[in-house]
Design an enzyme around this catalytic site. Structure first.
Site, PDB file in Angstrom:
ATOM      1  N   TYR A  60     118.790-138.934  10.598  1.00 32.60           N
ATOM      2  CA  TYR A  60     118.846-137.501  10.866  1.00 32.60           C
ATOM      3  C   TYR A  60     119.648-137.275  12.147  1.00 32.60           C
ATOM      4  O   TYR A  60     119.244-137.663  13.231  1.00 32.60           O
ATOM      5  CB  TYR A  60     117.455-136.903  11.037  1.00 32.60           C
ATOM      6  CG  TYR A  60     116.528-137.066   9.852  1.00 32.60           C
ATOM      7  CD1 TYR A  60     117.016-137.246   8.561  1.00 32.60           C
ATOM      8  CD2 TYR A  60     115.144-137.027  10.031  1.00 32.60           C
ATOM      9  CE1 TYR A  60     116.157-137.396   7.487  1.00 32.60           C
ATOM     10  CE2 TYR A  60     114.276-137.170   8.963  1.00 32.60           C
ATOM     11  CZ  TYR A  60     114.782-137.365   7.693  1.00 32.60           C
ATOM     12  OH  TYR A  60     113.917-137.519   6.629  1.00 32.60           O
ATOM     13  N   PRO A 208     107.650-129.911   0.541  1.00 32.64           N
ATOM     14  CA  PRO A 208     106.557-129.313  -0.234  1.00 32.64           C
ATOM     15  C   PRO A 208     106.763-127.817  -0.484  1.00 32.64           C
ATOM     16  O   PRO A 208     106.058-127.232  -1.294  1.00 32.64           O
ATOM     17  CB  PRO A 208     105.331-129.555   0.646  1.00 32.64           C
ATOM     18  CG  PRO A 208     105.874-129.586   2.035  1.00 32.64           C
ATOM     19  CD  PRO A 208     107.209-130.274   1.913  1.00 32.64           C
ATOM     20  N   GLY A 210     109.837-126.723  -1.450  1.00 29.46           N
ATOM     21  CA  GLY A 210     111.072-126.633  -2.228  1.00 29.46           C
ATOM     22  C   GLY A 210     112.285-126.336  -1.377  1.00 29.46           C
ATOM     23  O   GLY A 210     113.142-125.555  -1.760  1.00 29.46           O
ATOM     24  N   GLY A 212     112.425-124.637   1.250  1.00 33.86           N
ATOM     25  CA  GLY A 212     112.384-123.247   1.708  1.00 33.86           C
ATOM     26  C   GLY A 212     112.300-122.224   0.606  1.00 33.86           C
ATOM     27  O   GLY A 212     111.919-121.076   0.846  1.00 33.86           O
TER      28      GLY A 212
END
Length: 333
Positions: A60, A208, A210, A212
């Site tokens: 990241y 979890p 999606g 956003g």
């Protein structure tokens, strides 16, 4: 600190964490402009609220998210259950090299993460993606050495197949599997979820919400600079997005009846999947304090059996349009 319930990941090598975690990826890359100070403020607020399970990865940024998390937890290390990952190899300029699970790379990646994070151990160390050119027993063997050296406390896998989960677990107990799981992504229910339940491995659902979509805050394809605007995320494109927003509207209607937001209802559904003692700890990501606080509110949403049925009727499994990634080649199947 606010009292937030705790959940235990894994039976053979248990790790107790906050019932909700915080995904830190978007603070540094992928979802719009990086925001280091906003990210640090969000981590501090998370810890104050009792959200102590923090998730990052070396890729990241690349690398900058671990540096950010390291700054944020300085002086508060004892409060944190810290998870990071290796395996998606990138160069400092962002170039993607590929998936690397070679034992020598595992050792180098761990040392580099420890240095960036400014810590002497990682609580949960994941193989981010399975290297299909290296037997997983060799990769996990190197990870086991890190545990024996005291650099890592618990081992995890991400996006691994049921077969490779079994092979890995024979080498060293796997504490958690991190994989995408939400009302919009339920394919793990066929083979992977039964496998981790059988073996006593915890589940850490990423995305979890999606990415956003399930918050109800997205009404159009995100703008330039946001990876969701690209073909890499087909669910945000064209007709797919229109179909998926209709599903979100159904979630919004049910959320109104429960007196919560769509995102809180979607998170509560994921949290409810751990009701049979399988440790399920979702890690919704955000770089904004207000969204963190909204996510924490999902812990107060109690779903009845009727609520769960209504949600699964509103968003039938398989109803979402589009693959979760445009390129699924790095997903172990």
């Amino acid at each position: 600190m606010t009292s937030i319930s705790r959940r235990t990941l894994g039976a053979a090598a248990p790790l107790t964490v906050s019932a909700l975690g915080l995904g830190c990826m978007g603070m540094s890359e992928f979802y719009g402009s990086p925001d280091e100070q906003g990210g640090i403020d969000t981590v501090h607020r998370a810890l104050d609220l009792g959200v102590t399970f923090l998730d990052t990865a070396d890729m990241y940024g690349p690398f900058t998210n671990e540096l950010l998390v390291g700054k944020a937890i300085a002086g508060r290390r004892d409060e944190v259950q810290l998870a990071t990952k290796f395996g998606n190899e990138r160069l400092p300029d962002g170039t993607r090299v590929g998936v690397n699970g070679r034992p020598d790379y595992v050792r180098k990646a761990c040392d580099a993460s420890l240095e960036r994070l400014g810590v002497d151990h990682i609580d949960l160390y994941y193989q981010h993606r399975v290297d299909k050119t290296v037997p997983i027993e060799e990769t996990v063997g190197a990870m086991k050495e890190l545990v024996e050296a005291g650099k890592v406390r618990h081992l995890g896998l991400s996006e691994a197949s049921a077969a490779n989960i079994r092979k890995a677990h024979e080498v060293h107990p796997i504490t958690a599997l991190q994989t995408e799981y939400s009302l919009f992504t339920r394919d793990i229910e066929d083979e992977i979820l039964p496998t981790v339940r059988e073996l006593g491995i915890g589940l850490v659902p990423y995305s979890p919400l999606g990415r956003g979509l399930l918050t109800g805050a997205i009404s159009a394809t995100p703008g330039e600079g946001d990876s969701r605007s690209t073909a890499y995320f087909p669910r945000f494109q064209g007709d797919n997005l229109a179909t998926n927003l209709e599903l979100v509207d159904r979630v919004r209607e049910l959320a109104g009846q429960k007196g919560c937001t769509p995102g809180q209802l979607a998170l509560a559904w994921v949290l409810a999947q751990g009701a049979d003692d399988l440790g399920v700890v979702p890690i919704p990501g955000t770089k904004r304090v207000r969204y963190l606080e909204e996510n924490v509110g999902a812990l107060d949403v109690e779903l009845t059996t009727d609520d769960l049925v209504a949600l699964e009727q509103a968003v039938p499994r398989g109803a979402v349009a589009g693959e979760r990634y445009g390129d699924m080649s790095t997903i172990d199947a």
